[in-house]
Design a protein around this motif. Structure first.
Motif, PDB file in Angstrom:
ATOM      1  N   LEU A   1      27.421  26.270  32.262  1.00  0.00           N
ATOM      2  CA  LEU A   1      27.760  26.207  33.680  1.00  0.00           C
ATOM      3  C   LEU A   1      29.157  25.631  33.809  1.00  0.00           C
ATOM      4  O   LEU A   1      29.499  24.669  33.113  1.00  0.00           O
ATOM      5  N   GLU A   2      29.954  26.225  34.682  1.00  0.00           N
ATOM      6  CA  GLU A   2      31.321  25.758  34.900  1.00  0.00           C
ATOM      7  C   GLU A   2      31.536  25.497  36.385  1.00  0.00           C
ATOM      8  O   GLU A   2      31.125  26.293  37.227  1.00  0.00           O
TER       9      GLU A   2
ATOM     10  N   ALA B   1      28.978  20.787  40.486  1.00  0.00           N
ATOM     11  CA  ALA B   1      29.138  21.825  41.510  1.00  0.00           C
ATOM     12  C   ALA B   1      29.497  23.129  40.799  1.00  0.00           C
ATOM     13  O   ALA B   1      30.635  23.603  40.828  1.00  0.00           O
ATOM     14  N   ALA B   2      28.504  23.696  40.121  1.00  0.00           N
ATOM     15  CA  ALA B   2      28.719  24.892  39.298  1.00  0.00           C
ATOM     16  C   ALA B   2      29.102  26.089  40.162  1.00  0.00           C
ATOM     17  O   ALA B   2      28.574  26.280  41.256  1.00  0.00           O
ATOM     18  N   LYS B   3      30.020  26.873  39.655  1.00  0.00           N
ATOM     19  CA  LYS B   3      30.455  28.103  40.324  1.00  0.00           C
ATOM     20  C   LYS B   3      30.211  29.326  39.440  1.00  0.00           C
ATOM     21  O   LYS B   3      30.102  30.433  39.932  1.00  0.00           O
ATOM     22  N   THR B   4      30.163  29.093  38.092  1.00  0.00           N
ATOM     23  CA  THR B   4      30.058  30.199  37.146  1.00  0.00           C
ATOM     24  C   THR B   4      29.018  29.893  36.075  1.00  0.00           C
ATOM     25  O   THR B   4      28.929  28.762  35.590  1.00  0.00           O
TER      26      THR B   4
ATOM     27  N   GLN C   1      29.501  36.733  28.912  1.00  0.00           N
ATOM     28  CA  GLN C   1      29.537  37.480  30.159  1.00  0.00           C
ATOM     29  C   GLN C   1      29.331  36.463  31.267  1.00  0.00           C
ATOM     30  O   GLN C   1      28.476  35.580  31.163  1.00  0.00           O
ATOM     31  N   SER C   2      30.119  36.556  32.327  1.00  0.00           N
ATOM     32  CA  SER C   2      30.094  35.574  33.414  1.00  0.00           C
ATOM     33  C   SER C   2      29.402  36.122  34.653  1.00  0.00           C
ATOM     34  O   SER C   2      29.519  37.314  34.968  1.00  0.00           O
ATOM     35  N   PHE C   3      28.723  35.215  35.337  1.00  0.00           N
ATOM     36  CA  PHE C   3      28.022  35.538  36.573  1.00  0.00           C
ATOM     37  C   PHE C   3      28.275  34.421  37.573  1.00  0.00           C
ATOM     38  O   PHE C   3      28.405  33.262  37.189  1.00  0.00           O
ATOM     39  N   PRO C   4      28.297  34.743  38.862  1.00  0.00           N
ATOM     40  CA  PRO C   4      28.456  33.668  39.853  1.00  0.00           C
ATOM     41  C   PRO C   4      27.199  32.799  39.885  1.00  0.00           C
ATOM     42  O   PRO C   4      26.079  33.312  39.783  1.00  0.00           O
TER      43      PRO C   4
ATOM     44  N   PRO D   1      24.389  22.718  43.456  1.00  0.00           N
ATOM     45  CA  PRO D   1      24.810  21.800  42.394  1.00  0.00           C
ATOM     46  C   PRO D   1      23.653  21.522  41.427  1.00  0.00           C
ATOM     47  O   PRO D   1      22.480  21.584  41.805  1.00  0.00           O
ATOM     48  N   VAL D   2      24.003  21.214  40.179  1.00  0.00           N
ATOM     49  CA  VAL D   2      23.010  20.927  39.142  1.00  0.00           C
ATOM     50  C   VAL D   2      23.063  19.439  38.817  1.00  0.00           C
ATOM     51  O   VAL D   2      24.134  18.876  38.593  1.00  0.00           O
TER      52      VAL D   2
END
Length: 171
Positions: free
Chosen positions: A81-82, A127-130, A142-145, A150-151
């Motif tokens: 998670l990013e 506050a993950a975005k990706t 492979q990236s996903f929104p 938040p985690v």
């Protein structure tokens, strides 16, 4: 007298058969599979069971379908998670046991991401975005929104998200 020639013939036949299969997989040439690559599969992040409020648990199913040559999934999926400059590599769920799955073209496997929702702006909330997914033995992703809020984290941001083991889908 007849027993000796039969014994010698049987022994010779056994040696010939052993020599033909000297521990290799000569009978399976072309059928063995290597590790699945992210570029050879389709990845789909499914409908989630959302965690509606801080402290609640949510689950996100992820499906992988082989689109190329036979391949193997061994060990756990990789998921990161990013959010801004912060990343969290997801650990395997406690007690989960990885299994080795062979996928031919068209076969599918799935795994689940479980997470605890964090408080918005919380000290250890990410506050993950990706969401980035990798397959075992590979570095391509492979990236996903990430649309699930938040985690939470106990000791560091986002450390309350986990991946399950791969499960075979279908027969």
């Amino acid at each position: 007298m007849r027993a000796i020639p039969l014994t010698v013939t049987a022994l010779a036949a056994a040696l010939v058969l052993t020599a033909c299969n000297s521990g290799g997989d000569s009978g399976d040439k072309g059928k063995s599979s290597s590790a699945c690559k992210i570029g050879g599969v389709s990845v789909q992040v499914g409908s989630a069971s959302l965690a509606p409020a801080a402290g609640d648990t949510g689950e996100i199913p992820v499906s992988i379908t082989n689109q190329s040559a036979p391949c193997t999934l061994e060990h756990f999926p990789g998921a990161t998670l990013e959010g801004g400059a912060t990343t969290a590599a997801l650990s395997a769920q406690q007690g989960a046991k990885a299994q080795k799955l062979k996928l031919v073209k068209g076969d599918s496997a799935s795994f689940t991401i479980s997470y605890v929702r964090g408080a918005a702006g919380g000290k250890n909330s990410l506050a993950a975005k990706t969401l980035k997914i990798t397959l075992p033995g590979g570095t391509d992703s492979q990236s996903f929104p990430w649309k699930y809020g938040p985690v939470a984290g106990k000791t560091k941001p986002g450390d309350q998200a986990f991946v399950s083991a791969f499960q075979q889908v279908g027969d």
